[in-house]
Design a protein around this motif. Structure first.
Motif, PDB file in Angstrom:
ATOM      1  N   PRO B 311       0.820  -1.212   0.000  1.00 45.75           N
ATOM      2  CA  PRO B 311       0.000   0.000   0.000  1.00 45.75           C
ATOM      3  C   PRO B 311       0.857   1.267   0.000  1.00 45.75           C
ATOM      4  N   GLY B 312       0.409   2.261  -0.755  1.00 49.85           N
ATOM      5  CA  GLY B 312       1.098   3.547  -0.779  1.00 49.85           C
ATOM      6  C   GLY B 312       0.484   4.490   0.241  1.00 49.85           C
ATOM      7  N   LEU B 313       1.069   5.675   0.339  1.00 50.67           N
ATOM      8  CA  LEU B 313       0.591   6.644   1.334  1.00 50.67           C
ATOM      9  C   LEU B 313      -0.873   7.019   1.078  1.00 50.67           C
ATOM     10  N   LYS B 314      -1.248   7.117  -0.195  1.00 53.74           N
ATOM     11  CA  LYS B 314      -2.644   7.492  -0.508  1.00 53.74           C
ATOM     12  C   LYS B 314      -3.620   6.424  -0.020  1.00 53.74           C
ATOM     13  N   ASP B 315      -3.245   5.140  -0.210  1.00 47.72           N
ATOM     14  CA  ASP B 315      -4.105   4.044   0.288  1.00 47.72           C
ATOM     15  C   ASP B 315      -4.279   4.160   1.792  1.00 47.72           C
ATOM     16  N   LEU B 316      -3.147   4.421   2.457  1.00 47.69           N
ATOM     17  CA  LEU B 316      -3.142   4.389   3.915  1.00 47.69           C
ATOM     18  C   LEU B 316      -3.825   5.607   4.526  1.00 47.69           C
ATOM     19  N   VAL B 317      -3.795   6.721   3.807  1.00 48.23           N
ATOM     20  CA  VAL B 317      -4.441   7.934   4.325  1.00 48.23           C
ATOM     21  C   VAL B 317      -5.924   7.955   3.938  1.00 48.23           C
ATOM     22  N   TYR B 318      -6.198   7.673   2.659  1.00 50.52           N
ATOM     23  CA  TYR B 318      -7.587   7.806   2.182  1.00 50.52           C
ATOM     24  C   TYR B 318      -8.346   6.483   2.155  1.00 50.52           C
ATOM     25  N   GLY B 319      -7.657   5.391   2.426  1.00 48.89           N
ATOM     26  CA  GLY B 319      -8.314   4.083   2.462  1.00 48.89           C
ATOM     27  C   GLY B 319      -8.354   3.415   1.098  1.00 48.89           C
ATOM     28  N   ASN B 320      -8.499   2.083   1.117  1.00 48.60           N
ATOM     29  CA  ASN B 320      -8.594   1.327  -0.126  1.00 48.60           C
ATOM     30  C   ASN B 320      -9.460   0.094   0.165  1.00 48.60           C
ATOM     31  N   ALA B 321     -10.725   0.185  -0.269  1.00 43.48           N
ATOM     32  CA  ALA B 321     -11.692  -0.874   0.056  1.00 43.48           C
ATOM     33  C   ALA B 321     -11.279  -2.207  -0.561  1.00 43.48           C
ATOM     34  N   ALA B 378      -6.198  16.182  10.899  1.00 46.30           N
ATOM     35  CA  ALA B 378      -6.507  15.874   9.489  1.00 46.30           C
ATOM     36  C   ALA B 378      -5.868  14.541   9.108  1.00 46.30           C
ATOM     37  N   PRO B 379      -6.507  13.766   8.228  1.00 49.02           N
ATOM     38  CA  PRO B 379      -5.940  12.452   7.855  1.00 49.02           C
ATOM     39  C   PRO B 379      -4.497  12.530   7.382  1.00 49.02           C
ATOM     40  N   GLU B 380      -4.152  13.615   6.676  1.00 43.69           N
ATOM     41  CA  GLU B 380      -2.786  13.747   6.127  1.00 43.69           C
ATOM     42  C   GLU B 380      -1.734  13.899   7.233  1.00 43.69           C
ATOM     43  N   ASP B 381      -2.189  14.224   8.449  1.00 38.95           N
ATOM     44  CA  ASP B 381      -1.229  14.428   9.555  1.00 38.95           C
ATOM     45  C   ASP B 381      -0.540  13.135   9.996  1.00 38.95           C
ATOM     46  N   VAL B 382      -1.034  11.985   9.545  1.00 37.38           N
ATOM     47  CA  VAL B 382      -0.389  10.721   9.962  1.00 37.38           C
ATOM     48  C   VAL B 382       0.817  10.370   9.072  1.00 37.38           C
ATOM     49  N   VAL B 383       1.080  11.210   8.083  1.00 36.52           N
ATOM     50  CA  VAL B 383       2.227  10.944   7.204  1.00 36.52           C
ATOM     51  C   VAL B 383       3.483  11.574   7.815  1.00 36.52           C
ATOM     52  N   PRO B 384       4.535  10.792   8.023  1.00 35.86           N
ATOM     53  CA  PRO B 384       5.765  11.346   8.616  1.00 35.86           C
ATOM     54  C   PRO B 384       6.527  12.200   7.597  1.00 35.86           C
ATOM     55  N   PRO B 385       7.567  12.919   8.018  1.00 37.19           N
ATOM     56  CA  PRO B 385       8.390  13.667   7.059  1.00 37.19           C
ATOM     57  C   PRO B 385       9.003  12.689   6.043  1.00 37.19           C
ATOM     58  N   ILE B 386       8.536  12.760   4.808  1.00 28.91           N
ATOM     59  CA  ILE B 386       8.905  11.734   3.817  1.00 28.91           C
ATOM     60  C   ILE B 386      10.374  11.845   3.406  1.00 28.91           C
ATOM     61  N   ALA B 387      10.836  13.083   3.127  1.00 29.28           N
ATOM     62  CA  ALA B 387      12.209  13.239   2.623  1.00 29.28           C
ATOM     63  C   ALA B 387      13.226  12.730   3.652  1.00 29.28           C
ATOM     64  N   LEU B 388      13.066  13.129   4.902  1.00 29.97           N
ATOM     65  CA  LEU B 388      14.037  12.723   5.934  1.00 29.97           C
ATOM     66  C   LEU B 388      14.037  11.198   6.109  1.00 29.97           C
ATOM     67  N   THR B 389      12.854  10.611   6.098  1.00 32.08           N
ATOM     68  CA  THR B 389      12.748   9.159   6.259  1.00 32.08           C
ATOM     69  C   THR B 389      13.355   8.439   5.054  1.00 32.08           C
ATOM     70  N   PHE B 390      12.996   8.901   3.858  1.00 34.94           N
ATOM     71  CA  PHE B 390      13.467   8.268   2.623  1.00 34.94           C
ATOM     72  C   PHE B 390      14.991   8.324   2.520  1.00 34.94           C
ATOM     73  N   TYR B 391      15.555   9.540   2.656  1.00 37.36           N
ATOM     74  CA  TYR B 391      17.008   9.676   2.462  1.00 37.36           C
ATOM     75  C   TYR B 391      17.783   8.966   3.577  1.00 37.36           C
ATOM     76  N   SER B 392      17.290   9.028   4.811  1.00 39.36           N
ATOM     77  CA  SER B 392      17.984   8.345   5.924  1.00 39.36           C
ATOM     78  C   SER B 392      18.022   6.839   5.663  1.00 39.36           C
ATOM     79  N   PHE B 393      16.889   6.300   5.208  1.00 34.63           N
ATOM     80  CA  PHE B 393      16.824   4.857   4.925  1.00 34.63           C
ATOM     81  C   PHE B 393      17.829   4.480   3.848  1.00 34.63           C
ATOM     82  N   HIS B 394      17.871   5.275   2.787  1.00 36.42           N
ATOM     83  CA  HIS B 394      18.761   4.925   1.672  1.00 36.42           C
ATOM     84  C   HIS B 394      20.232   5.106   2.033  1.00 36.42           C
ATOM     85  N   ILE B 395      20.538   6.132   2.827  1.00 38.52           N
ATOM     86  CA  ILE B 395      21.932   6.312   3.287  1.00 38.52           C
ATOM     87  C   ILE B 395      22.343   5.094   4.117  1.00 38.52           C
ATOM     88  N   MET B 396      21.453   4.667   5.010  1.00 40.73           N
ATOM     89  CA  MET B 396      21.747   3.500   5.853  1.00 40.73           C
ATOM     90  C   MET B 396      22.015   2.261   4.989  1.00 40.73           C
TER      91      MET B 396
END
Lengths: 69, 508
Positions: B311-321, B378-396
């Motif tokens: 599931p992508g962020l849109k599925d997880l925020v807006y749902g996917n029946a 707001a539903p979008e508030d459950v999304v973490p800072p994407i750039a910091l998470t993404f780049y930290s993961f890839h650097i690791m």
């Protein structure tokens, strides 16, 4: 030598023979002093434990923060 | 509560944790390398190995001494800056930390002393056992801390008591054996093992570059590179399990780690990507400016299936029946019911309305799983800072791959060639010491930033966990910590480098 004396001399001899270790102990003691006195009594002097003595008071405090946000 | 205060409280905790983690991994890894070297000494009886063991043990002691007790400050922060959180988690957090404290005290005060003072006072075997127990004990200390952290990521083994407004442990084993806690423990100590190996090969490489302590440095590289290669493979395996757990327990974090906005069957893993900074959840813009993806790998990593739906962020925020994914808006509704039920329960208890209290408690239990969502605006508030998470993961991940290659190359050249002729490799090993720390810190950023906004996953967001105190006092204590920890770090580097320059002949 009785066991207690043996243990004591084990530690005393160990500390006396240290070279870099003495500097490290000085750092440890200074750090513990800062953490346990300066931070504990001046920075973190107020916490849920110090402000509220009983569990009922603590739970009421947290409940007030949780409700109606 | 104002976001400004929450952000300062978070920054202070992050600063303390990140600095604390500069000292911990070397203790976790170097302890075992020292124990292995001493085992070789006891087996062979060669004085060379005793001298080698004592040198690395001295550096272990410096790191340990500078780092010890830096974690205590985090416990103070829980009580002052995160009072709501510390009460709400109840004994679940306290019990593992208390076990850690007692265990650390007894292990460290007894066996640590034997390890350093006992060389000529106790038998070889007893000394060796003490060294192993210090290494094992340090890692066991980490176990309890990581169990507590694992619970925050995936709260299990407890029941919420509305009378006390706190969670109570109802199954100790569910907490200890939580799959998230176990995978977190294995992956985290694994990173410490690799850090220990990087440190030994890096320092040894420096000696070889200076044409000093040749036999000592080569022998140390052989032991540490072998240990590093084995533990790097272990790190890959434990990382795979950690990703699998995140996919099931914290899918939003996984989506952020990979910048995945739209769910996919057979989702690919981004091996290189530049995120589109203008991308939002609502628009249809591309997620990446540049992207190289290996097909299917994310599905395999997350779900161990080639064509699994990730599931992508849109599925997880807006749902996917279609995929039975509940929308965050629905979770917020359930969360609000849970919060309201707690209030109704309290009111009913006060007015001695037994039936009302019973019904409110049932409603609370039914929706407790979503309690924290009751505070999300707001539903979008459950999304973490994407750039910091993404780049930290890839650097690791990049750095983890480099370390694996480095250890393999070192082992090849140390056994098959004259390694001193390959100065680029020795420089690579030396400069990998700071890279090891960067990888470890990046891993923690993925773990902690990637689960925002939660202090406790789904149960308590950071804005509710924080205490309402003066922002200026948090700013002042932040500055004090920055000064103290930076001073400690400088002291460690100075003492450590002086000791390294002295070489294996220097004492402790």
């Amino acid at each position: 030598m009785v066991p207690v004396q043996k243990i004591l001399s084990f530690y005393i001899d160990g500390f006396q023979s240290m070279r870099v270790g003495k500097k490290l102990w000085a750092i440890i003691l200074l750090k513990l002093f800062l953490i346990l006195t300066l931070f504990n009594y001046f920075v973190y002097d107020k916490s849920i434990k110090t402000e509220y003595k009983t569990d009922i008071q603590k739970s009421n405090f947290v409940y007030e923060n949780l409700k109606g946000k | 509560m104002e976001d400004y205060l929450v952000d300062w409280s978070r920054a202070q905790f992050a600063l303390t944790a990140l600095y604390h983690w500069l000292f911990v991994p070397l203790t976790l890894g170097l302890g075992f390398i020292v124990a292995i070297m001493e085992t070789i000494y006891v087996k062979t009886g060669e004085e060379f190995w005793k001298k080698t063991t004592k040198f690395w043990m001295g550096l272990f002691a410096i790191n340990f001494a500078i780092g010890v007790a830096t974690g205590i400050i985090m416990e103070f922060e829980f009580g002052t800056n995160w009072a709501n959180y510390s009460w709400f988690v109840g004994d679940i957090f306290g019990a593992p930390l208390a076990i850690e404290g007692i265990l650390a005290f007894f292990m460290e005060s007894t066996f640590f002393a034997v390890m350093f003072f006992g060389w000529d006072k106790v038998g070889k075997k007893f000394h060796l056992i003490s060294t192993w127990l210090v290494a094992i004990g340090s890692n066991l200390s980490a176990l309890w801390i990581l169990v507590a952290n694992g619970w925050m990521q995936y709260p299990v083994g407890m029941i919420f008591n509305p009378d006390t407004v706190r969670n109570e442990m109802n199954n100790f084993w569910d907490v200890i054996l939580s799959p998230v806690a176990i995978s977190k423990f294995l992956h985290t100590v694994g990173s410490g093992f690799v850090m220990g190996a990087l440190f030994v090969v890096g320092v040894s490489a420096w000696y070889l570059l200076k044409n000093r302590e040749i036999k000592f440095a080569k022998s140390s590289i052989l032991v540490a590179a072998t240990f590093g290669l084995i533990t790097s493979i272990f790190l890959v395996i434990s990382g795979d399990e950690a990703a699998h757990q995140i996919a099931h327990k914290q899918p939003v974090k996984l989506a952020a780690m990979e910048g995945l906005y739209d769910g996919e069957y057979g989702a690919g893993l981004v091996v290189f990507g530049l995120l589109n900074p203008n991308k939002t959840l609502e628009d249809e813009k591309d997620s990446f400016l540049v992207e190289i993806t290996v097909p299917k790998i994310l599905s395999i990593l997350g779900y161990h299936e080639l064509n699994a739906y990730v599931p992508g962020l849109k599925d997880l925020v807006y749902g996917n029946a279609e995929h039975n994914i509940m929308s965050t808006a629905e979770k917020i509704q359930k969360g609000k019911i849970a919060v309201a039920s707690l209030e109704e329960y309290k009111e009913a208890k006060k007015s001695e309305d037994a039936l009302g209290a019973k019904n409110a408690r049932l409603s609370l239990q039914e929706n407790m799983k979503y309690f924290g969502y009751g505070y999300i605006k707001a539903p979008e508030d459950v999304v973490p800072p994407i750039a910091l998470t993404f780049y930290s993961f890839h650097i690791m991940v990049y750095l983890g791959g480099w370390f694996l290659l480095l250890f393999a190359l070192l082992l090849f050249f140390i056994t098959k060639r004259e390694i001193r002729d390959y100065r680029w490799l020795l420089y690579g090993a030396l400069w990998s010491i700071p890279l090891g720390y960067i990888a470890g810190e990046a891993g923690w950023i993925v773990a902690e930033v990637g689960r925002q906004p939660w202090a406790i996953q789904d149960l308590m967001p950071v804005g509710i966990a924080a205490t309402h105190i003066a922002t200026t006092s948090v700013m002042i204590s932040f500055t004090l910590f920055a000064v103290l920890f930076t001073t400690l770090l400088v002291a460690e580097i100075k003492i450590m480098t002086a000791q390294i320059k002295n070489g294996p002949e220097g004492g402790h």
